[in-house]
Write a protein that holds these residues in place. Sequence first.
Motif, PDB file in Angstrom:
ATOM      1  N   GLY A 225       4.211  36.834 -16.422  1.00  0.00           N
ATOM      2  CA  GLY A 225       5.248  37.106 -15.440  1.00  0.00           C
ATOM      3  C   GLY A 225       4.736  37.362 -14.039  1.00  0.00           C
ATOM      4  O   GLY A 225       5.535  37.660 -13.146  1.00  0.00           O
ATOM      5  N   GLY A 226       3.423  37.241 -13.816  1.00  0.00           N
ATOM      6  CA  GLY A 226       2.872  37.583 -12.514  1.00  0.00           C
ATOM      7  C   GLY A 226       2.837  36.427 -11.534  1.00  0.00           C
ATOM      8  O   GLY A 226       2.960  35.258 -11.901  1.00  0.00           O
ATOM      9  N   GLU A 227       2.690  36.760 -10.255  1.00  0.00           N
ATOM     10  CA  GLU A 227       2.362  35.788  -9.214  1.00  0.00           C
ATOM     11  C   GLU A 227       0.843  35.633  -9.177  1.00  0.00           C
ATOM     12  O   GLU A 227       0.119  36.284  -9.933  1.00  0.00           O
ATOM     13  N   MET A 228       0.340  34.772  -8.294  1.00  0.00           N
ATOM     14  CA  MET A 228      -1.087  34.448  -8.299  1.00  0.00           C
ATOM     15  C   MET A 228      -1.965  35.682  -8.098  1.00  0.00           C
ATOM     16  O   MET A 228      -2.919  35.912  -8.856  1.00  0.00           O
ATOM     17  N   ASP A 229      -1.674  36.497  -7.078  1.00  0.00           N
ATOM     18  CA  ASP A 229      -2.526  37.667  -6.815  1.00  0.00           C
ATOM     19  C   ASP A 229      -2.522  38.626  -7.997  1.00  0.00           C
ATOM     20  O   ASP A 229      -3.564  39.202  -8.349  1.00  0.00           O
ATOM     21  N   ALA A 230      -1.354  38.817  -8.621  1.00  0.00           N
ATOM     22  CA  ALA A 230      -1.278  39.714  -9.767  1.00  0.00           C
ATOM     23  C   ALA A 230      -2.076  39.164 -10.946  1.00  0.00           C
ATOM     24  O   ALA A 230      -2.797  39.916 -11.630  1.00  0.00           O
ATOM     25  N   VAL A 231      -1.968  37.862 -11.187  1.00  0.00           N
ATOM     26  CA  VAL A 231      -2.711  37.250 -12.292  1.00  0.00           C
ATOM     27  C   VAL A 231      -4.210  37.430 -12.087  1.00  0.00           C
ATOM     28  O   VAL A 231      -4.945  37.815 -13.017  1.00  0.00           O
ATOM     29  N   LEU A 232      -4.704  37.176 -10.894  1.00  0.00           N
ATOM     30  CA  LEU A 232      -6.138  37.341 -10.635  1.00  0.00           C
ATOM     31  C   LEU A 232      -6.555  38.803 -10.799  1.00  0.00           C
ATOM     32  O   LEU A 232      -7.636  39.092 -11.322  1.00  0.00           O
ATOM     33  N   GLY A 233      -5.688  39.727 -10.383  1.00  0.00           N
ATOM     34  CA  GLY A 233      -5.999  41.144 -10.552  1.00  0.00           C
ATOM     35  C   GLY A 233      -6.063  41.543 -12.020  1.00  0.00           C
ATOM     36  O   GLY A 233      -6.954  42.304 -12.432  1.00  0.00           O
ATOM     37  N   PHE A 234      -5.148  41.026 -12.827  1.00  0.00           N
ATOM     38  CA  PHE A 234      -5.158  41.331 -14.256  1.00  0.00           C
ATOM     39  C   PHE A 234      -6.404  40.761 -14.930  1.00  0.00           C
ATOM     40  O   PHE A 234      -6.970  41.379 -15.837  1.00  0.00           O
ATOM     41  N   VAL A 235      -6.821  39.571 -14.503  1.00  0.00           N
ATOM     42  CA  VAL A 235      -8.037  38.975 -15.069  1.00  0.00           C
ATOM     43  C   VAL A 235      -9.247  39.825 -14.688  1.00  0.00           C
ATOM     44  O   VAL A 235     -10.118  40.103 -15.532  1.00  0.00           O
ATOM     45  N   ARG A 236      -9.348  40.264 -13.442  1.00  0.00           N
ATOM     46  CA  ARG A 236     -10.473  41.119 -13.016  1.00  0.00           C
ATOM     47  C   ARG A 236     -10.529  42.394 -13.853  1.00  0.00           C
ATOM     48  O   ARG A 236     -11.612  42.909 -14.147  1.00  0.00           O
ATOM     49  N   ALA A 237      -9.353  42.890 -14.234  1.00  0.00           N
ATOM     50  CA  ALA A 237      -9.301  44.129 -15.020  1.00  0.00           C
ATOM     51  C   ALA A 237      -9.641  43.906 -16.488  1.00  0.00           C
ATOM     52  O   ALA A 237      -9.705  44.874 -17.257  1.00  0.00           O
ATOM     53  N   GLY A 238      -9.862  42.659 -16.889  1.00  0.00           N
ATOM     54  CA  GLY A 238     -10.267  42.365 -18.251  1.00  0.00           C
ATOM     55  C   GLY A 238      -9.133  42.215 -19.241  1.00  0.00           C
ATOM     56  O   GLY A 238      -9.352  42.274 -20.460  1.00  0.00           O
ATOM     57  N   LEU A 239      -7.901  41.988 -18.741  1.00  0.00           N
ATOM     58  CA  LEU A 239      -6.771  41.854 -19.658  1.00  0.00           C
ATOM     59  C   LEU A 239      -6.759  40.511 -20.380  1.00  0.00           C
ATOM     60  O   LEU A 239      -6.123  40.375 -21.434  1.00  0.00           O
ATOM     61  N   GLY A 240      -7.418  39.516 -19.830  1.00  0.00           N
ATOM     62  CA  GLY A 240      -7.448  38.195 -20.450  1.00  0.00           C
ATOM     63  C   GLY A 240      -8.004  37.174 -19.477  1.00  0.00           C
ATOM     64  O   GLY A 240      -8.573  37.532 -18.440  1.00  0.00           O
ATOM     65  N   VAL A 241      -7.858  35.898 -19.834  1.00  0.00           N
ATOM     66  CA  VAL A 241      -8.337  34.808 -18.977  1.00  0.00           C
ATOM     67  C   VAL A 241      -7.126  34.060 -18.429  1.00  0.00           C
ATOM     68  O   VAL A 241      -6.009  34.204 -18.924  1.00  0.00           O
ATOM     69  N   ALA A 242      -7.367  33.260 -17.388  1.00  0.00           N
ATOM     70  CA  ALA A 242      -6.281  32.478 -16.803  1.00  0.00           C
ATOM     71  C   ALA A 242      -6.812  31.127 -16.367  1.00  0.00           C
ATOM     72  O   ALA A 242      -8.010  30.981 -16.051  1.00  0.00           O
ATOM     73  N   VAL A 243      -5.926  30.146 -16.341  1.00  0.00           N
ATOM     74  CA  VAL A 243      -6.252  28.808 -15.844  1.00  0.00           C
ATOM     75  C   VAL A 243      -5.681  28.690 -14.436  1.00  0.00           C
ATOM     76  O   VAL A 243      -4.467  28.840 -14.237  1.00  0.00           O
ATOM     77  N   VAL A 244      -6.567  28.450 -13.465  1.00  0.00           N
ATOM     78  CA  VAL A 244      -6.147  28.410 -12.067  1.00  0.00           C
ATOM     79  C   VAL A 244      -6.827  27.240 -11.371  1.00  0.00           C
ATOM     80  O   VAL A 244      -7.824  26.696 -11.864  1.00  0.00           O
ATOM     81  N   PRO A 245      -6.348  26.821 -10.204  1.00  0.00           N
ATOM     82  CA  PRO A 245      -7.020  25.773  -9.442  1.00  0.00           C
ATOM     83  C   PRO A 245      -8.397  26.223  -8.967  1.00  0.00           C
ATOM     84  O   PRO A 245      -8.607  27.405  -8.658  1.00  0.00           O
ATOM     85  N   ARG A 246      -9.329  25.286  -8.923  1.00  0.00           N
ATOM     86  CA  ARG A 246     -10.689  25.622  -8.491  1.00  0.00           C
ATOM     87  C   ARG A 246     -10.684  26.218  -7.085  1.00  0.00           C
ATOM     88  O   ARG A 246     -11.443  27.136  -6.781  1.00  0.00           O
ATOM     89  N   MET A 247      -9.822  25.696  -6.203  1.00  0.00           N
ATOM     90  CA  MET A 247      -9.778  26.192  -4.836  1.00  0.00           C
ATOM     91  C   MET A 247      -9.397  27.660  -4.787  1.00  0.00           C
ATOM     92  O   MET A 247      -9.946  28.446  -4.014  1.00  0.00           O
ATOM     93  N   VAL A 248      -8.473  28.058  -5.639  1.00  0.00           N
ATOM     94  CA  VAL A 248      -8.067  29.466  -5.702  1.00  0.00           C
ATOM     95  C   VAL A 248      -9.205  30.317  -6.236  1.00  0.00           C
ATOM     96  O   VAL A 248      -9.496  31.393  -5.706  1.00  0.00           O
ATOM     97  N   ALA A 249      -9.864  29.852  -7.304  1.00  0.00           N
ATOM     98  CA  ALA A 249     -10.964  30.611  -7.903  1.00  0.00           C
ATOM     99  C   ALA A 249     -12.100  30.805  -6.914  1.00  0.00           C
ATOM    100  O   ALA A 249     -12.716  31.875  -6.832  1.00  0.00           O
ATOM    101  N   THR A 250     -12.382  29.768  -6.122  1.00  0.00           N
ATOM    102  CA  THR A 250     -13.459  29.858  -5.136  1.00  0.00           C
ATOM    103  C   THR A 250     -13.122  30.861  -4.048  1.00  0.00           C
ATOM    104  O   THR A 250     -13.960  31.667  -3.641  1.00  0.00           O
ATOM    105  N   ARG A 251     -11.871  30.833  -3.583  1.00  0.00           N
ATOM    106  CA  ARG A 251     -11.470  31.730  -2.503  1.00  0.00           C
ATOM    107  C   ARG A 251     -11.327  33.170  -2.996  1.00  0.00           C
ATOM    108  O   ARG A 251     -11.495  34.113  -2.210  1.00  0.00           O
ATOM    109  N   ALA A 252     -11.047  33.353  -4.288  1.00  0.00           N
ATOM    110  CA  ALA A 252     -10.809  34.700  -4.812  1.00  0.00           C
ATOM    111  C   ALA A 252     -12.040  35.595  -4.726  1.00  0.00           C
ATOM    112  O   ALA A 252     -11.927  36.814  -4.694  1.00  0.00           O
TER     113      ALA A 252
END
Length: 296
Positions: A225-252
Motif C-alpha cells: 500500500g505504500g508510495e515509492m519513498d515508503a516502500v524504500l524506507g520499509f525495505v531499508r528497515a528489513g521488512l522485505g524486498v521490493a522490485v524497483v527501477p534501476r534508476m530509482v535504486a541508484t538514486r536512493a
Amino acid sequence: MQFQQLQYFVSVAETRHFTRAAEALHVAQPSLSQQIKALERELGAELFSRARGNIALTDAGEALLPLARRILADADTARLEVQELAQLRRGRVRLGATPSLCTGLLPDILRTFRDAYPGVRLMVEEGGSHDLVRHLARGALDLALVVLPLPSPSPALTTVELLREDLVVVSSPAAPAPGRAGRSVRIADLQDEPLVMFRHGYDLRELTVAACRAAGFEPEFAVEGGEMDAVLGFVRAGLGVAVVPRMVATRAGLGLRVTPLTRPGLHRTVALAHRSDVAPPRAARELQRMLTGHLS
C-alpha cells in the motif's frame, strides 16, 4: 490604414455581404460600412461595386485582397511568436508522472529546465499511468510520463518512447541477500521472499505480480500500500524486498542492496504522452524537447 479596417475588408470580400460580414465579426453593420468607406477614402479608390445589391470587388479591391490577407497573417504570426516567448518567461507546465519517475528521472531534468526558464511554473502530479491518461484526456495535464503499454490505449493521445529501463531487486544490507549468492535474483526466488508492495494502481505492482504469477506462484506481501519513498524506507528497515527501477535504486543511495534480475529479467518502457488534438503550450514543448534530448 488600420488592421481593423483590413479585417473588415477581407470579411466583406469573402462573404460578399456587409451584414453577414458584420455578424461574423460581431460588430454593427453601420460601423463596418463606415470603416470600409474610411479605408476607401484613405486609398483613394472604391474597393467594392455595390450595383443592384450585389457586392463585387473592384479592380482596386482585387489588388488589395491578397495584400490584406498577407498583412493580417503576418500580424497573427507576430502575435503568436511574442505570446510563445512570453510563455517561456512566465508560462506554466502541468506535468504528470508516475511516482517512480518523479523519484528517479525528473529531479535532474526539472532542475535544468528551471535554470533555463525560472519564470515558468512547474506543476507536477504523481499518479499511475491509468490516472495520468485520464487527466490528459480531460485537459488537466499538458504532458505525462507514463509506462507502456497503456492500461487503456487512446487514439486521442500521442506517445513517444523515451527509454527502456531494467528493474532490480532492492533489499536491506542487514538481511540475507536474495537469490543465488547475491549475484542475481530469479523471479522464482521471490517466492521465498516477503515483498514490500506498492499500492493498487501502481504500474510496478501490476508488473511484479504478473511476473510472479507467470512463474507459477502467488507473491507473499510483508507490507503493501505504500508510495515509492515508503516502500524504500520499509525495505531499508528489513521488512522485505521490493522490485524497483534501476534508476530509482541508484538514486536512493545508502541503506539498500541492489541485486539484478537474472536474464531475461524485467523491464519497463517509459513514454511521454500528450493529447493528439491539442498542441502543448510553448513551455511544455520546451520541456518535451529537454526530456527527449536527455534520454535519446
